[in-house]
Design a protein around this motif. Structure first.
Motif, PDB file in Angstrom:
ATOM      1  N   GLN A  38       0.928  -1.107   0.076  1.00  0.00           N
ATOM      2  CA  GLN A  38       0.399   0.120   0.234  1.00  0.00           C
ATOM      3  C   GLN A  38       0.604   1.094  -0.032  1.00  0.00           C
ATOM      4  OE1 GLN A  38      -2.993  -0.238  -0.776  1.00  0.00           O
ATOM      5  NE2 GLN A  38      -3.292   1.520  -0.098  1.00  0.00           N
ATOM      6  N   PHE A  39       1.793   1.120   0.588  1.00  0.00           N
ATOM      7  CA  PHE A  39       2.937   2.143  -0.016  1.00  0.00           C
ATOM      8  C   PHE A  39       3.406   2.543  -0.920  1.00  0.00           C
ATOM      9  CE2 PHE A  39       7.083   4.720   1.792  1.00  0.00           C
ATOM     10  CZ  PHE A  39       6.445   5.371   2.156  1.00  0.00           C
ATOM     11  N   VAL A  40       3.804   1.470  -1.284  1.00  0.00           N
ATOM     12  CA  VAL A  40       4.572   1.993  -2.549  1.00  0.00           C
ATOM     13  C   VAL A  40       3.169   2.209  -3.818  1.00  0.00           C
ATOM     14  CG1 VAL A  40       5.601   0.567  -5.080  1.00  0.00           C
ATOM     15  CG2 VAL A  40       6.504  -0.017  -2.415  1.00  0.00           C
ATOM     16  N   ARG A  41       1.731   1.532  -3.329  1.00  0.00           N
ATOM     17  CA  ARG A  41       1.470   2.211  -4.448  1.00  0.00           C
ATOM     18  C   ARG A  41       0.838   3.523  -3.956  1.00  0.00           C
ATOM     19  NH1 ARG A  41      -2.437  -1.251  -2.730  1.00  0.00           N
ATOM     20  NH2 ARG A  41      -1.636  -2.858  -4.605  1.00  0.00           N
ATOM     21  N   SER A  69       4.773  -5.354 -10.837  1.00  0.00           N
ATOM     22  CA  SER A  69       6.087  -5.362 -10.934  1.00  0.00           C
ATOM     23  C   SER A  69       6.989  -4.417 -10.410  1.00  0.00           C
ATOM     24  CB  SER A  69       7.062  -5.746 -12.204  1.00  0.00           C
ATOM     25  OG  SER A  69       6.695  -4.672 -13.420  1.00  0.00           O
ATOM     26  N   GLU A  70       6.164  -3.503 -11.040  1.00  0.00           N
ATOM     27  CA  GLU A  70       7.020  -2.233  -9.580  1.00  0.00           C
ATOM     28  C   GLU A  70       6.342  -2.094  -8.474  1.00  0.00           C
ATOM     29  OE1 GLU A  70       6.471   0.784 -13.289  1.00  0.00           O
ATOM     30  OE2 GLU A  70       4.758   0.639 -12.444  1.00  0.00           O
ATOM     31  N   LEU A  71       5.067  -2.333  -7.958  1.00  0.00           N
ATOM     32  CA  LEU A  71       5.287  -2.707  -6.493  1.00  0.00           C
ATOM     33  C   LEU A  71       6.138  -4.212  -6.056  1.00  0.00           C
ATOM     34  CD1 LEU A  71       1.374  -3.517  -6.725  1.00  0.00           C
ATOM     35  CD2 LEU A  71       2.235  -1.654  -5.765  1.00  0.00           C
ATOM     36  N   GLN A  72       6.209  -5.306  -6.571  1.00  0.00           N
ATOM     37  CA  GLN A  72       7.227  -6.165  -5.891  1.00  0.00           C
ATOM     38  C   GLN A  72       8.135  -5.528  -6.113  1.00  0.00           C
ATOM     39  OE1 GLN A  72       6.388  -9.569  -5.151  1.00  0.00           O
ATOM     40  NE2 GLN A  72       8.002  -8.875  -3.971  1.00  0.00           N
ATOM     41  N   ALA A  73       8.704  -5.045  -7.082  1.00  0.00           N
ATOM     42  CA  ALA A  73      10.340  -4.386  -7.303  1.00  0.00           C
ATOM     43  C   ALA A  73      10.001  -3.377  -5.864  1.00  0.00           C
ATOM     44  CB  ALA A  73      10.574  -3.672  -7.914  1.00  0.00           C
ATOM     45  N   GLY A  74       9.107  -2.372  -5.396  1.00  0.00           N
ATOM     46  CA  GLY A  74       9.058  -1.424  -4.771  1.00  0.00           C
ATOM     47  C   GLY A  74       9.168  -2.365  -2.923  1.00  0.00           C
ATOM     48  N   VAL A  75       8.491  -3.492  -2.271  1.00  0.00           N
ATOM     49  CA  VAL A  75       7.502  -3.982  -1.448  1.00  0.00           C
ATOM     50  C   VAL A  75       9.515  -4.807  -0.611  1.00  0.00           C
ATOM     51  CG1 VAL A  75       7.703  -6.050  -0.047  1.00  0.00           C
ATOM     52  CG2 VAL A  75       5.648  -4.372  -1.677  1.00  0.00           C
ATOM     53  N   ASP A  76      10.455  -5.381  -2.313  1.00  0.00           N
ATOM     54  CA  ASP A  76      11.886  -5.795  -2.606  1.00  0.00           C
ATOM     55  C   ASP A  76      12.367  -4.750  -1.645  1.00  0.00           C
ATOM     56  OD1 ASP A  76      10.487  -8.410  -3.027  1.00  0.00           O
ATOM     57  OD2 ASP A  76      11.610  -8.034  -4.916  1.00  0.00           O
ATOM     58  N   PHE A  77      12.559  -3.998  -2.450  1.00  0.00           N
ATOM     59  CA  PHE A  77      13.584  -2.655  -1.864  1.00  0.00           C
ATOM     60  C   PHE A  77      13.071  -1.756  -0.543  1.00  0.00           C
ATOM     61  CE2 PHE A  77      14.152   1.858  -1.571  1.00  0.00           C
ATOM     62  CZ  PHE A  77      15.471   2.354  -1.595  1.00  0.00           C
ATOM     63  N   LEU A  78      12.020  -2.013   0.479  1.00  0.00           N
ATOM     64  CA  LEU A  78      11.696  -1.815   1.761  1.00  0.00           C
ATOM     65  C   LEU A  78      12.274  -3.146   2.719  1.00  0.00           C
ATOM     66  CD1 LEU A  78       8.038  -0.428   1.331  1.00  0.00           C
ATOM     67  CD2 LEU A  78       9.939   1.279   2.043  1.00  0.00           C
ATOM     68  N   CYS A  99       2.364  10.506 -10.193  1.00  0.00           N
ATOM     69  CA  CYS A  99       0.813  10.085 -10.628  1.00  0.00           C
ATOM     70  C   CYS A  99       0.115   9.084 -11.578  1.00  0.00           C
ATOM     71  CB  CYS A  99       0.454  11.309 -10.952  1.00  0.00           C
ATOM     72  SG  CYS A  99       0.639  13.381 -10.244  1.00  0.00           S
ATOM     73  N   CYS A 100       0.586   8.262 -11.306  1.00  0.00           N
ATOM     74  CA  CYS A 100       0.489   6.728 -12.087  1.00  0.00           C
ATOM     75  C   CYS A 100       0.110   5.999 -11.319  1.00  0.00           C
ATOM     76  CB  CYS A 100       1.228   6.666 -13.112  1.00  0.00           C
ATOM     77  SG  CYS A 100       2.937   6.346 -12.673  1.00  0.00           S
ATOM     78  N   GLU A 101      -0.676   4.578 -11.768  1.00  0.00           N
ATOM     79  CA  GLU A 101      -0.714   3.452 -11.023  1.00  0.00           C
ATOM     80  C   GLU A 101       0.621   2.457 -10.974  1.00  0.00           C
ATOM     81  OE1 GLU A 101      -2.218   2.721  -9.376  1.00  0.00           O
ATOM     82  OE2 GLU A 101      -4.455   4.496  -9.218  1.00  0.00           O
ATOM     83  N   ALA A 102       0.993   2.745 -10.285  1.00  0.00           N
ATOM     84  CA  ALA A 102       2.136   0.984 -10.313  1.00  0.00           C
ATOM     85  C   ALA A 102       1.513  -0.317 -10.723  1.00  0.00           C
ATOM     86  CB  ALA A 102       3.169   0.627  -8.306  1.00  0.00           C
ATOM     87  N   THR A 103       2.605  -0.625 -11.214  1.00  0.00           N
ATOM     88  CA  THR A 103       2.159  -2.373 -12.218  1.00  0.00           C
ATOM     89  C   THR A 103       3.013  -3.550 -10.843  1.00  0.00           C
ATOM     90  OG1 THR A 103       4.872  -2.543 -13.057  1.00  0.00           O
ATOM     91  CG2 THR A 103       2.813  -1.009 -14.609  1.00  0.00           C
TER      92      THR A 103
END
Length: 225
Positions: free
Chosen positions: A163-166, A180-189, A174-178
């Protein structure tokens, strides 16, 4: 009959004005015929002006002072949170952050020139303005993510991280994360929390601020489409 309102209405209601600047859903034959948009079949993306970059950072962090009028801000004042147009600007005195992003040239009728130099990326990653804005923006996003995910603990929970990444993509880019982007963001966190020394709240705060800094360095933050 010299009616500017008529001209403005004509422009903004035209099909040309309402063209999208994205090529996402363009027909393949159109893309192949004019991939560089030399014939203006779509709107061209433009970079944010220097003042808009600074104001956007402050707006995201909830610190932008929208007070109208008043004295100019000295060019060397880094602590002011007023809109950037109030900075004193002359041939000899420039606000450092604004100059980095091609502020208007006093000697050329305040024209602007777009440049892409390494110092801009360094400023968006290391400047105190960006670091402070990222920390405050992360706090705002974390509070909203906790409310929407139903998790009060910002340091844990896969659903909270997603939810934080989204929200970060929505607010900053100003866009919705795909997916793969959500997963990359979670992995980064998760990786940043580990590097910060654990799963406590302080480590979570640093990880979230680091993700915000990464999003602020994304091309879509600096681009008007």
């Amino acid at each position: 009959n010299w009616s500017m309102k008529h001209v403005h209405r004509l422009i903004v209601l035209s099909a040309t004005y309402r063209m999208s600047s994205t090529a996402l859903h363009a027909a393949p034959e159109t893309l192949n015929t004019d991939p560089e948009n030399r014939w203006y079949w779509r709107g061209s993306a433009v970079r944010l002006e220097a003042q808009s970059v600074r104001d956007s950072l402050l707006a995201l962090s909830g610190e932008l002072d929208l007070t109208v009028g008043g004295p100019t801000i000295p060019a060397g004042d880094e602590s002011s949170r007023r809109r950037s147009l109030y900075y004193f600007h002359s041939h000899n005195e420039h606000q450092k952050f604004l100059s980095m992003f091609d502020d208007a040239n006093v000697l050329e009728c305040y024209r602007r020139a777009d440049s892409i130099v390494p110092q801009q990326a360094l400023a968006l990653e290391n400047s105190s303005l960006v670091q402070q804005a990222a920390e405050k923006t992360a706090v705002i996003l974390a509070a909203e993510a906790a409310q929407q995910s139903g998790l009060a603990d910002a340091a844990g929970g896969l659903e909270f991280d997603r939810q934080f990444v989204r929200l970060g993509f929505r607010r900053i880019l100003c866009c919705e994360a795909t997916e793969s982007e959500l997963q990359a963001g979670v992995d980064f966190l998760q990786q940043m929390r580990t590097d910060a020394g654990g799963t406590d709240a302080a480590a979570a705060d640093r990880a979230q601020a680091a993700l915000v800094v990464a999003l602020l360095n994304h091309n879509d933050f600096m681009t008007v489409r």
